[in-house]
Design a protein around this motif. Structure first.
Motif, PDB file in Angstrom:
ATOM      1  N   CYS A 177       0.765  -1.283  -0.251  1.00  0.00           N
ATOM      2  CA  CYS A 177       0.017   0.159   0.300  1.00  0.00           C
ATOM      3  C   CYS A 177       0.688   1.317   0.142  1.00  0.00           C
ATOM      4  O   CYS A 177       1.668   1.447   0.922  1.00  0.00           O
ATOM      5  N   CYS A 187      -6.382  -1.537  -0.089  1.00  0.00           N
ATOM      6  CA  CYS A 187      -5.488  -1.934   1.104  1.00  0.00           C
ATOM      7  C   CYS A 187      -6.466  -2.382   1.997  1.00  0.00           C
ATOM      8  O   CYS A 187      -7.363  -1.913   2.585  1.00  0.00           O
ATOM      9  N   HIS A 199      -6.949   2.262   1.464  1.00  0.00           N
ATOM     10  CA  HIS A 199      -6.647   3.112   0.408  1.00  0.00           C
ATOM     11  C   HIS A 199      -7.004   2.114  -0.766  1.00  0.00           C
ATOM     12  O   HIS A 199      -6.652   1.021  -1.039  1.00  0.00           O
TER      13      HIS A 199
HETATM   14 ZN   LIG Z   1      -2.772   1.081   3.374  1.00  0.00          ZN
END
Ligand SMILES: [Zn+2]
Length: 276
Positions: free
Chosen positions: A218, A236, A241
């Motif tokens: 990530c 993520c 994310h």
């Molecule tokens: Zn992340």
């Protein structure tokens, strides 16, 4: 005559004062020392070293001195001016959905997948396959031009390396797995070579980083997990994310370079993190 005992004496402006003296051949200034106890006043003749003159031209002399039995040391404060700007770098990830994904979010060669699949469909060594390979090469040449055209202000392109890897190394296996899943080893080699040649022609640095979790890491929180990537989508599992998996890969490639031993003088080019 007083004798210097040999220890370094640190004197400040309350005691010492440099009085520059002109029109003499023998020396350039007096270092006037007062209040050395018992009303002793010393005037040391000073001959400026060439470094003194250099620094005096550039900076401001500080009013403290170090006196040894051989020389007097001066200190200068020199304003270094604006910090040197790093040069601009981008990361490029190579994939099958987009031949080139840039860390800024742009993607090039979105028609790569169909061409690679055509090569794989053709019988190995057949004329059809040769033709399909030629077509892909031609397309890759075009994409190289598109990329170079797009990134006019960039001085450095960073890619994931294939070369110089030991055949048996873990990295090689990991990369070859990714490449097999994507455009194939020979196509990847060809693409990198053409990109490197184009960089040379355009005075762009061409750098590579070793492959390591490029598609699993990530870029926001650093969490590494194979399950972060699901095909073209990155999500993520720790921080949530989300983004295009290839663009995420290119961000990881760039970051690995920037934080590595050769990346310090570079800055990411026009990164709009929010758009990824
Ligand atoms: Zn992340």
């Amino acid at each position: 005559m007083p004798v210097h005992a040999g220890k370094r004496m640190y004197v400040s402006s309350t005691i010492a004062d440099l009085q520059e003296k002109e029109n003499t051949q023998e020396f350039d200034a007096w270092l006037h020392l007062a209040s050395m106890g018992d009303d002793i006043i010393l005037d040391l003749p000073i001959k400026f070293h060439k470094h003194y003159n250099k620094l005096a031209a550039k900076g401001q002399r500080l009013n403290s001195y170090i006196i040894t039995n051989k020389y007097v040391q001066f200190a200068f404060e020199v304003d270094p001016g604006e910090p040197l700007k790093g040069t601009k770098a981008i990361g490029i990830d190579t994939g099958i959905n987009a031949l080139a994904s840039v860390n800024t979010g742009q993607q090039f060669g979105l028609d790569t997948k169909g061409m690679v699949e055509r090569i794989k469909r053709c019988k190995h060594g057949s004329n059809g396959q040769k033709q399909a390979r030629r077509a892909l090469k031609q397309r890759m040449d075009e994409v190289v031009k598109e990329v170079l055209c797009h990134i006019k202000d960039v001085d450095c392109i960073v890619v994931e390396a294939l070369k110089n890897l030991n055949y048996k190394s873990k990295l090689k296996r990991r990369l070859s797995r990714n490449i097999r899943r994507s455009i194939g080893t020979w196509a990847y080699r060809y693409w990198l070579r053409r990109l490197e040649q184009a960089c040379e022609m355009n005075r762009v640095h061409f750098k590579s980083v070793a492959p390591a979790y490029t598609s699993q890491r990530c870029p926001s929180c650093g969490y590494i997990d194979r399950r972060n990537r699901n095909g073209p989508v990155f999500l993520c599992l720790r921080c949530g994310h989300a983004g295009n998996a290839d663009v995420v890969g290119s961000r990881n490639i760039l970051e690995r370079f920037l934080t590595g031993p050769y990346g310090a003088r570079y800055q990411p080019w026009d990164v709009e993190l929010s758009s990824v």
